[in-house]
Design an enzyme around this catalytic site. Structure first.
Site: not given
Length: 390
Positions: A147, A179, A335
């Site tokens: 990520d 994120h 996600s």
């Protein structure tokens, strides 16, 4: 009064063309290509056979990444059109792809938990605020987060994060958009996570929301090799909460990892299209996860189809944020759904003998609850569940 929820972020994790959204200073993929070789090709011998790569007069034609993962072989670099044409005809080469920019798409009882945790621990899949789980909680397992990095000092994660590998060579090894930290907290956070005692390994492949395909494959390859070299197949998962157009090199890497026993959970994608048309959801062996909303319907942006393995909560999901050590954020997308399932895989691996990727996938699907999700659009109607009997 301080608030835990600092932002509301609803992300479409989809890669776009380099020219449309990113400046050259962020991710330089100008004239960069990713080359997939035939299985078990010896890369050094192949490169030696490509004349322009060994001629110093062609300064532009240079390799930037090498990929070796199971029987998967490949490399990336900035290549001229002349060399690309030569490579496409080479007998060792399967595909030559233009690189792209990618974006980020005993029982214990936790009261006042986020709705997603309640959902995966109750067979009915309804919203609520109690998370039921076995006290082992993923102890002794390893979650590799491919990520944008992880804020290792966040209170939900502190003490359990290892900074593994930074594939974004010219960027600091930290989470710049939150994120990766959010994903990590859903997998293994003390407050927000499924497998609350697991170990996390950060693998940075994006920065400020974007990254190259070469970096994604590079980071994924590092994670695979770390798992295999440490014999962690029975205790590890790789989470890839990234999605984009079909990218055979990444799909081939994930398929090769599956054959070597390494489990990979991926986001199905947030474009409301068939997941078989995108990567890495279409990769053989990947556990592709679609998103369910709070009303037990498929989230309206979630991809769908036969390549989806299971659904998991994916809207209005509360998790950690990278802005401060105590920050939180609400995010939506596949996600988040994938992160919950990665945590669930680690939870299962902590309490069962799930020795490889095939056995793990079979157990996850066998444990899932059937028939609860509305409007699956041809996807298997399976909702991820931790088997706690409620």
């Amino acid at each position: 009064m301080s608030l835990l929820i600092t932002t509301l972020i609803i992300r479409i994790l989809w890669f776009v063309s380099f020219a449309s959204c990113y400046s050259r200073s962020l991710v330089d993929i100008s004239n960069r290509y990713v080359v997939t070789l035939r299985p078990n090709t010896i890369i050094a011998e192949h490169l030696a056979s490509v004349g322009r790569l060994n001629d110093d007069s062609y300064a532009f034609d240079r390799v930037s990444h090498n990929f070796t993962l199971g029987d998967f072989r490949g490399y990336a670099g900035h290549f001229s059109e002349t060399l690309v044409a030569e490579l496409k005809k080479h007998p060792d080469v399967i595909t030559v792809e233009k690189d792209r920019v990618w974006q980020l798409q005993g029982l214990e009882r936790q009261r006042r938990s986020p709705w997603g945790l309640h959902s995966i621990s109750h067979r009915g899949g309804k919203t609520g605020c109690t998370y039921l789980y076995e006290s082992s909680a993923g102890s002794g397992t390893y979650g590799y987060v491919v990520d944008g990095g992880i804020r290792a000092t966040h209170v939900d994660l502190v003490g359990r994060v290892t900074m593994g590998y930074n594939a974004v060579k010219d960027r600091p090894f930290k989470d710049t958009d939150g994120h990766g930290t959010h994903v990590a907290s859903l997998m293994c956070g003390t407050l927000f996570g499924v497998a609350k005692k697991c170990n996390l390994i950060a693998v940075k492949v994006t920065d400020a929301g974007g990254g190259s395909g070469a970096a994604v494959v590079d980071g994924y390859t590092w994670a695979f090799n770390d798992i295999v070299s440490k014999s962690r197949q029975a205790k590890a998962v790789i989470n890839v909460s990234i999605s984009g157009h079909s990218f055979p090199a990444l799909d081939a890497a994930i398929a090769a990892a599956y054959k070597q026993g390494v489990s990979t959970v991926v986001a199905a994608g947030n474009a409301n299209i068939d997941a078989r048309t995108v990567s890495p959801a279409s990769a053989k062996g990947a556990i592709a996860v679609a998103a369910m909303n709070t009303r037990r319907g498929r989230a309206k942006t979630s991809n769908y189809g036969a390549d989806v393995a299971v659904f998991a909560p994916g809207t209005w999901v509360l998790g950690a944020d990278s802005s401060t050590d105590g920050a939180g954020a609400l995010r939506s997308g596949t996600s988040m759904a994938a992160a919950y399932v990665s945590g669930l895989v680690l939870y299962f691996k902590g309490i069962n003998d799930l020795k490889d990727a095939a056995v793990t996938r079979e157990y996850l699907i066998k444990t899932a609850v059937q028939g609860l999700v509305k409007n699956t659009a041809g996807s298997p109607n399976l909702l991820a569940y931790n088997g706690c009997g409620k």
